[in-house]
Design an enzyme around this catalytic site. Structure first.
Site, PDB file in Angstrom:
ATOM      1  N   HIS A 182      57.816  23.850 -53.470  1.00  0.00           N
ATOM      2  CA  HIS A 182      57.778  25.053 -52.655  1.00  0.00           C
ATOM      3  C   HIS A 182      56.891  24.786 -51.445  1.00  0.00           C
ATOM      4  O   HIS A 182      55.775  24.282 -51.596  1.00  0.00           O
ATOM      5  CB  HIS A 182      57.156  26.223 -53.427  1.00  0.00           C
ATOM      6  N   CYS A 240      71.660  21.871 -58.241  1.00  0.00           N
ATOM      7  CA  CYS A 240      72.735  20.885 -58.057  1.00  0.00           C
ATOM      8  C   CYS A 240      73.937  21.545 -57.395  1.00  0.00           C
ATOM      9  O   CYS A 240      74.596  20.944 -56.533  1.00  0.00           O
ATOM     10  CB  CYS A 240      73.132  20.264 -59.393  1.00  0.00           C
ATOM     11  N   HIS A 271      61.606  20.466 -57.817  1.00  0.00           N
ATOM     12  CA  HIS A 271      61.554  21.094 -56.495  1.00  0.00           C
ATOM     13  C   HIS A 271      60.112  21.349 -56.102  1.00  0.00           C
ATOM     14  O   HIS A 271      59.235  21.479 -56.947  1.00  0.00           O
ATOM     15  CB  HIS A 271      62.363  22.389 -56.446  1.00  0.00           C
ATOM     16  N   ASP A 310      64.004  29.995 -49.938  1.00  0.00           N
ATOM     17  CA  ASP A 310      63.968  30.596 -51.275  1.00  0.00           C
ATOM     18  C   ASP A 310      64.566  31.993 -51.184  1.00  0.00           C
ATOM     19  O   ASP A 310      64.249  32.748 -50.266  1.00  0.00           O
ATOM     20  CB  ASP A 310      62.521  30.663 -51.764  1.00  0.00           C
ATOM     21  N   HIS A 336      65.215  21.641 -62.191  1.00  0.00           N
ATOM     22  CA  HIS A 336      65.602  20.598 -61.242  1.00  0.00           C
ATOM     23  C   HIS A 336      64.355  20.455 -60.383  1.00  0.00           C
ATOM     24  O   HIS A 336      63.881  21.452 -59.818  1.00  0.00           O
ATOM     25  CB  HIS A 336      66.797  21.072 -60.408  1.00  0.00           C
ATOM     26  N   HIS A 354      69.853  14.859 -59.492  1.00  0.00           N
ATOM     27  CA  HIS A 354      69.192  15.726 -60.468  1.00  0.00           C
ATOM     28  C   HIS A 354      68.083  14.977 -61.197  1.00  0.00           C
ATOM     29  O   HIS A 354      68.264  13.871 -61.686  1.00  0.00           O
ATOM     30  CB  HIS A 354      70.192  16.256 -61.495  1.00  0.00           C
ATOM     31  N   CYS A 408      73.329  23.320 -63.293  1.00  0.00           N
ATOM     32  CA  CYS A 408      72.066  23.414 -62.559  1.00  0.00           C
ATOM     33  C   CYS A 408      72.309  24.114 -61.227  1.00  0.00           C
ATOM     34  O   CYS A 408      73.103  23.640 -60.399  1.00  0.00           O
ATOM     35  CB  CYS A 408      71.485  22.023 -62.340  1.00  0.00           C
TER      36      CYS A 408
END
Length: 136
Positions: free
Chosen positions: A101, A7, A99, A30, A97, A46, A4
């Site tokens: 934004h 990770c 997340h 990003d 995973h 994770h 990942c």
């Protein structure tokens, strides 16, 4: 989870531009930003998506999203901000995973809404509500 990418970023095996971090989360810029300051917030542990992440861990992510949004507001003075999460390929999730934004927005930027919608008939809403309340 060694394959990942997030990770690996969290563990320091891959480089990142970290904005903030705490015991539970890491926030980093990003690498393909939609706007200046576009930041990702990920849990250290994770979890594939919204259906896998624990409520407690999701809470940690939400608190960090709030901190990052405030930091970006002070540092970059955007006109607005989008907070976006996608679960599953159908929703355009690319890294599996969990997340969020944090995307600073400016009037006249080239970003578009994720959808265009119209009001639904009340009967349709009632049918959906009945299906949802039947399983809660």
């Amino acid at each position: 989870m060694t394959t990942c990418v997030f990770c690996q970023i969290v563990s320091g095996r891959l480089p990142s531009h970290r904005v903030l971090e705490d015991d539970h989360t890491v926030a980093f810029l990003d690498i393909a930003p939609a706007s200046e300051g576009h930041t990702l917030v990920v849990p250290r542990e994770h979890a594939r998506d919204i259906w896998e992440i624990s409520e407690a861990t999701h809470g940690h992510v939400a608190r960090m999203v709030h901190r990052v949004a405030a930091l970006l507001n002070t540092a970059l003075a955007p006109d607005g901000v989008n907070i976006v999460h996608s679960t599953g390929e159908a929703a355009s999730q690319e890294v599996f995973h969990f997340h969020a934004h944090v995307v600073p927005r400016r009037h006249g930027d080239s970003l578009h809404p994720m959808w265009n919608s119209r009001p639904a008939p009340g009967q349709d809403l009632e049918q959906v509500l009945a299906r949802v309340t039947a399983v809660r």
